[in-house]
Design an enzyme around this catalytic site. Sequence first.
Site, PDB file in Angstrom:
ATOM      1  CG  ASP A  38      48.296 -70.369 -40.883  1.00 20.23           C
ATOM      2  OD1 ASP A  38      47.670 -69.483 -41.465  1.00 20.23           O
ATOM      3  OD2 ASP A  38      47.785 -71.352 -40.204  1.00 20.23           O
ATOM      4  CG  ASP A  53      50.893 -69.822 -31.186  1.00 17.45           C
ATOM      5  OD1 ASP A  53      50.533 -68.897 -31.278  1.00 17.45           O
ATOM      6  OD2 ASP A  53      50.824 -70.558 -30.120  1.00 17.45           O
ATOM      7  CB  VAL A  54      51.460 -64.473 -33.973  1.00 17.92           C
ATOM      8  CG1 VAL A  54      51.496 -64.600 -35.613  1.00 17.92           C
ATOM      9  CG2 VAL A  54      49.659 -64.749 -33.664  1.00 17.92           C
ATOM     10  CG  ASN A  80      46.212 -61.800 -42.790  1.00 16.40           C
ATOM     11  OD1 ASN A  80      44.943 -61.200 -43.112  1.00 16.40           O
ATOM     12  ND2 ASN A  80      46.065 -63.154 -42.929  1.00 16.40           N
ATOM     13  CE1 TYR A 145      38.608 -59.108 -35.727  1.00 10.94           C
ATOM     14  CE2 TYR A 145      37.134 -57.449 -36.290  1.00 10.94           C
ATOM     15  CZ  TYR A 145      38.170 -58.468 -36.704  1.00 10.94           C
ATOM     16  OH  TYR A 145      38.556 -58.362 -37.882  1.00 10.94           O
ATOM     17  CE  LYS A 149      41.639 -57.485 -36.625  1.00  7.61           C
ATOM     18  NZ  LYS A 149      42.952 -57.815 -37.467  1.00  7.61           N
ATOM     19  CB  THR A 180      37.552 -65.242 -45.325  1.00  4.44           C
ATOM     20  OG1 THR A 180      36.822 -64.720 -44.075  1.00  4.44           O
ATOM     21  CG2 THR A 180      38.273 -64.169 -46.114  1.00  4.44           C
TER      22      THR A 180
END
Length: 251
Positions: A38, A53-54, A80, A145, A149, A180
């Site tokens: 994360d 950091d992806v 995720n 978005y 996805k 969340t």
Amino acid sequence: MSTEFDGLVAVITGGASGIGLATAQTLSARGAKVACLDLNPEVPEPLVGVRCDVADDATVVAAVDAVFAEFGRIDILVNNAGIGAQGDVGANPDEEWARVLDINVVGMARVSRAALPYLRRSPAAAIVNTCSIAAWAGLPQRALYSASKGAVYGLTLAMAADHVREGIRVNCVAPGTVDTPWVGRLLDAAPDPAAERAALSARQPTGRLVSADEVANAIAYLAGPASGATVGTVLAVDGGMHGLRLRPQPS
């Protein structure tokens, strides 16, 4: 207490909050050693936080290698980490399209690429990607978005085909609207947060938002040894939103 993940090591991106943290805690409670990758990797013990950091390949490789150095194996990868975007197809400039797709889609590829050499050594290798109801249901004001996805959906199936004969199972979950912190911030920014929460709850046939723990349990199923014949599956955790067409309740 279940011990189905005893001896296994899991890596979870975006693992310090929301669905990622719930998944980390679920897998840990069932016996796994869990590393949470994360940007802000503060997690409670016995979880291990690793900064990652992806969107940066160097930090991805360093983080995954650090997990292997710490535990000597990697068996499960939960991709995720992701960010949201709002608006119709004309609402976001090219730079925002590139940023969201880079994190939500290419980020999964980066982490998977870094983890594959270690997953290939595992006798119980599994990858679970976090997709969304937005991949297969048209949602208003979610063009960017949804595109990201939808790409995750296709990526999951392609990865499953590529790696099944290597003994690596790849699946994904497609949550509905999950309660969340991220969704909470979106609700807080709405003109009428209570009305917006009620509308989001009402569009799911169960009449409520999905909990992070419910998604975590679905991820645990897909990641676990008990689901050895489940490959290339997109598992909806959406309160029936995708598959059900209920008639209006009589007034």
